[in-house]
Design a protein around this motif. Structure first.
Motif, PDB file in Angstrom:
ATOM      1  N   UNK A  32     -86.189 -14.356   7.402  1.00 52.75           N
ATOM      2  CA  UNK A  32     -84.812 -14.812   7.568  1.00 52.75           C
ATOM      3  C   UNK A  32     -83.923 -14.173   6.502  1.00 52.75           C
ATOM      4  N   UNK A  33     -84.401 -14.130   5.266  1.00 48.81           N
ATOM      5  CA  UNK A  33     -83.627 -13.540   4.172  1.00 48.81           C
ATOM      6  C   UNK A  33     -83.507 -12.028   4.327  1.00 48.81           C
ATOM      7  N   UNK A  34     -84.479 -11.434   4.998  1.00 56.02           N
ATOM      8  CA  UNK A  34     -84.458  -9.986   5.249  1.00 56.02           C
ATOM      9  C   UNK A  34     -83.728  -9.632   6.546  1.00 56.02           C
ATOM     10  N   UNK A  35     -83.287 -10.681   7.262  1.00 49.21           N
ATOM     11  CA  UNK A  35     -82.627 -10.477   8.566  1.00 49.21           C
ATOM     12  C   UNK A  35     -83.556  -9.783   9.567  1.00 49.21           C
ATOM     13  N   UNK A  36     -84.841 -10.117   9.460  1.00 49.10           N
ATOM     14  CA  UNK A  36     -85.823  -9.610  10.414  1.00 49.10           C
ATOM     15  C   UNK A  36     -86.030 -10.636  11.525  1.00 49.10           C
ATOM     16  N   UNK A  37     -86.574 -10.173  12.641  1.00 49.29           N
ATOM     17  CA  UNK A  37     -86.829 -11.081  13.761  1.00 49.29           C
ATOM     18  C   UNK A  37     -87.887 -12.116  13.366  1.00 49.29           C
ATOM     19  N   UNK A  38     -87.663 -13.371  13.749  1.00 45.16           N
ATOM     20  CA  UNK A  38     -88.592 -14.458  13.432  1.00 45.16           C
ATOM     21  C   UNK A  38     -89.177 -14.980  14.732  1.00 45.16           C
ATOM     22  N   UNK A  39     -90.492 -14.941  14.832  1.00 44.07           N
ATOM     23  CA  UNK A  39     -91.157 -15.393  16.056  1.00 44.07           C
ATOM     24  C   UNK A  39     -91.426 -16.895  16.031  1.00 44.07           C
ATOM     25  N   UNK A  40     -91.879 -17.385  14.899  1.00 46.91           N
ATOM     26  CA  UNK A  40     -92.124 -18.826  14.795  1.00 46.91           C
ATOM     27  C   UNK A  40     -91.932 -19.258  13.350  1.00 46.91           C
ATOM     28  N   UNK A  41     -91.837 -20.554  13.141  1.00 43.94           N
ATOM     29  CA  UNK A  41     -91.616 -21.073  11.796  1.00 43.94           C
ATOM     30  C   UNK A  41     -92.759 -21.997  11.408  1.00 43.94           C
ATOM     31  N   UNK A  42     -93.065 -22.007  10.110  1.00 40.08           N
ATOM     32  CA  UNK A  42     -94.068 -22.928   9.572  1.00 40.08           C
ATOM     33  C   UNK A  42     -93.357 -23.968   8.727  1.00 40.08           C
ATOM     34  N   UNK A  43     -93.888 -25.175   8.749  1.00 40.30           N
ATOM     35  CA  UNK A  43     -93.291 -26.292   8.026  1.00 40.30           C
ATOM     36  C   UNK A  43     -94.318 -26.861   7.053  1.00 40.30           C
ATOM     37  N   UNK A  44     -93.868 -27.102   5.809  1.00 37.37           N
ATOM     38  CA  UNK A  44     -94.720 -27.772   4.814  1.00 37.37           C
ATOM     39  C   UNK A  44     -94.123 -29.141   4.533  1.00 37.37           C
ATOM     40  N   UNK A  45     -94.994 -30.102   4.288  1.00 38.52           N
ATOM     41  CA  UNK A  45     -94.522 -31.480   4.112  1.00 38.52           C
ATOM     42  C   UNK A  45     -95.350 -32.222   3.063  1.00 38.52           C
ATOM     43  N   UNK A  46     -94.737 -33.271   2.515  1.00 36.64           N
ATOM     44  CA  UNK A  46     -95.475 -34.136   1.585  1.00 36.64           C
ATOM     45  C   UNK A  46     -96.351 -35.133   2.334  1.00 36.64           C
ATOM     46  N   UNK A  47     -96.163 -35.245   3.638  1.00 37.12           N
ATOM     47  CA  UNK A  47     -96.983 -36.163   4.446  1.00 37.12           C
ATOM     48  C   UNK A  47     -98.397 -35.606   4.605  1.00 37.12           C
ATOM     49  N   UNK A  48     -99.375 -36.460   4.524  1.00 34.79           N
ATOM     50  CA  UNK A  48    -100.756 -36.030   4.749  1.00 34.79           C
ATOM     51  C   UNK A  48    -100.969 -35.794   6.248  1.00 34.79           C
ATOM     52  N   UNK A  49    -102.041 -35.112   6.631  1.00 35.04           N
ATOM     53  CA  UNK A  49    -102.297 -34.903   8.061  1.00 35.04           C
ATOM     54  C   UNK A  49    -102.324 -36.207   8.860  1.00 35.04           C
ATOM     55  N   UNK A  50    -102.940 -37.239   8.318  1.00 33.77           N
ATOM     56  CA  UNK A  50    -102.988 -38.521   9.036  1.00 33.77           C
ATOM     57  C   UNK A  50    -101.593 -39.107   9.199  1.00 33.77           C
ATOM     58  N   UNK A  51    -100.759 -38.965   8.169  1.00 35.78           N
ATOM     59  CA  UNK A  51     -99.387 -39.478   8.235  1.00 35.78           C
ATOM     60  C   UNK A  51     -98.562 -38.696   9.261  1.00 35.78           C
ATOM     61  N   UNK A  52     -98.794 -37.364   9.315  1.00 34.86           N
ATOM     62  CA  UNK A  52     -98.106 -36.522  10.307  1.00 34.86           C
ATOM     63  C   UNK A  52     -98.485 -36.977  11.715  1.00 34.86           C
ATOM     64  N   UNK A  53     -99.751 -37.254  11.915  1.00 34.31           N
ATOM     65  CA  UNK A  53    -100.244 -37.646  13.242  1.00 34.31           C
ATOM     66  C   UNK A  53     -99.710 -39.018  13.678  1.00 34.31           C
ATOM     67  N   UNK A  54     -99.373 -39.854  12.716  1.00 36.76           N
ATOM     68  CA  UNK A  54     -98.782 -41.154  13.057  1.00 36.76           C
ATOM     69  C   UNK A  54     -97.322 -41.012  13.483  1.00 36.76           C
ATOM     70  N   UNK A  55     -96.660 -39.959  12.960  1.00 38.84           N
ATOM     71  CA  UNK A  55     -95.231 -39.762  13.246  1.00 38.84           C
ATOM     72  C   UNK A  55     -95.028 -39.102  14.612  1.00 38.84           C
ATOM     73  N   UNK A  56     -95.938 -38.169  14.954  1.00 39.37           N
ATOM     74  CA  UNK A  56     -95.779 -37.411  16.202  1.00 39.37           C
ATOM     75  C   UNK A  56     -96.876 -37.813  17.190  1.00 39.37           C
ATOM     76  N   UNK A  57     -96.504 -38.158  18.421  1.00 44.81           N
ATOM     77  CA  UNK A  57     -97.510 -38.644  19.390  1.00 44.81           C
ATOM     78  C   UNK A  57     -98.471 -37.570  19.887  1.00 44.81           C
TER      79      UNK A  57
END
Length: 399
Positions: A32-57
């Motif tokens: 994004x900063x290089x103005x290059x094409x972006x195919x997909x994005x990755x997200x980092x979070x403070x939520x643990x995997x189990x907490x993520x799974x509780x938020x999203x069905x």
């Protein structure tokens, strides 16, 4: 064009609404900063995997031992990884254990290069504790912290550094190059499949000549399948202007520079763990390239090669002969397109027809006769019509 960050903001907001931090991270922020094409994005979070799974069905455990969960939402799928730290690495490839944490900076600190250690919030504000944006502005590839430590954690990072030279036309910072050259032997610990992924990305980068020279100068090439002792062959490949070639054509050019023949080609590509389909396609292109370098295309060779192989072979022929006029590609492809048949199955007679007409059992004569019919149809001496072919055969029989 769809903005991948904008599309993913609802995912970030859902994590934040549940009381957790969440950011865009890694290559997508860099690009994004290089103005290059972006195919997909990755997200980092403070939520643990189990907490993520509780938020999203809807989720898929794609790398849960490392904190990564694939979240499925209406507008797509997103990899969400928990902030983590990594203990001592085993075999210069993977950490002994991963610890989930709540601190973003500590998570960014474990990453390879400063340009990849930038986070971005939903409002596109950067969190950049290691001056990655400055490195991007200066076009510098520099490790987060000690290059020796980063390369001993995962030796593949050495090849990643050189791959980024090819892709981004950046320079590797001097201390990082020094560490790379001194630790290059650790690449022996890395699986061929992982090395191939980086090598292929390098081969199709715009700045590949510089990157390939770094492979030579740092001796990385000595730890790549089939390239030990092949310095001159690699130097020959570097000398060609080949930015128009795709990955299979680059493999074909490398094989040409290595002067490999038949079985040697198959062994070389198998050592690189290429798929059987790719090995066949590359071997086919190299076969016709060697013929093309000796003579012009015959009608039968055009027919045998097929459109895609003609296209690749001719592109390689022009590169090797340093010809910048591409009209010959159009000429040979057009000649192929004008052929009356494109494959043997299109001939309007079968072996059974011939055995009926001649009242003979099958044998070598059958293959020879079909080949004769095929050649005469291709040279436009014979119409691809069942009755015409029968009539022609009967006349030939009478001579």
């Amino acid at each position: 064009m769809t903005d991948p960050f904008q599309t993913a903001i609802p995912v970030i907001k859902k994590l934040e609404d549940a009381g957790y931090e969440a950011y865009f991270v890694g290559g997508s922020v860099r690009d994004f900063l290089l103005k290059r094409m972006i195919n997909d994005v990755d997200i980092a979070t403070s939520a643990t995997p189990d907490e993520v799974k509780k938020i999203f069905p809807k989720t898929v455990d794609i790398g849960i031992e490392h904190g990564t969960v694939l979240v499925l939402v209406n507008n797509g799928a997103y990899e969400i990884t928990t902030f983590r730290t990594e203990s001592e690495y085993e075999d210069y490839r993977r950490p002994k254990e991963v610890t989930f944490i709540r601190n973003l900076k500590d998570d960014l600190q474990r990453r390879d290069f400063t340009m990849n250690a930038i986070a971005m919030d939903k409002n596109r504000k950067l969190i950049d504790p290691f001056n990655g944006f400055l490195a991007i502005q200066n076009k510098i590839i520099q490790t987060v912290g000690s290059p020796s430590d980063r390369f001993q954690e995962d030796a593949l990072r050495m090849m990643r550094a050189v791959r980024f030279v090819s892709q981004l036309s950046f320079q590797i910072e001097a201390g990082t190059v020094t560490a790379l050259a001194s630790l290059v032997h650790l690449l022996d610990k890395i699986a061929v499949e992982r090395k191939r992924t980086e090598f292929e990305k390098l081969l199709i980068g715009k700045n590949k000549p510089t990157a390939l020279n770094i492979l030579l100068d740092t001796n990385i090439y000595l730890y790549l399948p089939g390239l030990k002792g092949k310095r001159q062959s690699l130097e020959k490949m570097i000398s060609f202007e080949n930015n128009t070639l795709n990955i299979n054509e680059m493999w074909s050019l490398l094989i040409f520079c290595l002067q490999l023949k038949e079985k040697e080609i198959e062994v070389f590509l198998k050592d690189w763990r290429l798929a059987i389909k790719e090995i066949r396609e590359i071997g086919r292109t190299v076969h016709f390239l060697y013929k093309r370098l000796e003579q012009e295309w015959s009608i039968y060779d055009l027919y045998s090669a097929g459109r895609d192989t003609i296209f690749s072979t001719e592109r390689l022929y022009l590169v090797i002969n340093r010809i910048k006029d591409f009209r010959s590609i159009e000429h040979w492809v057009n000649l192929y397109d004008s052929l009356p048949i494109k494959e043997r199955s299109e001939i309007n007679v079968s072996g059974n027809d011939l055995m009926d007409w001649y009242n003979k059992r099958g044998g070598p004569w059958l293959k020879e006769t079909l080949l004769d019919i095929e050649n005469n149809i291709l040279s436009c001496q014979l119409e691809n019509n069942k009755e015409k072919i029968k009539e022609w055969l009967m006349k030939c029989n009478q001579k």
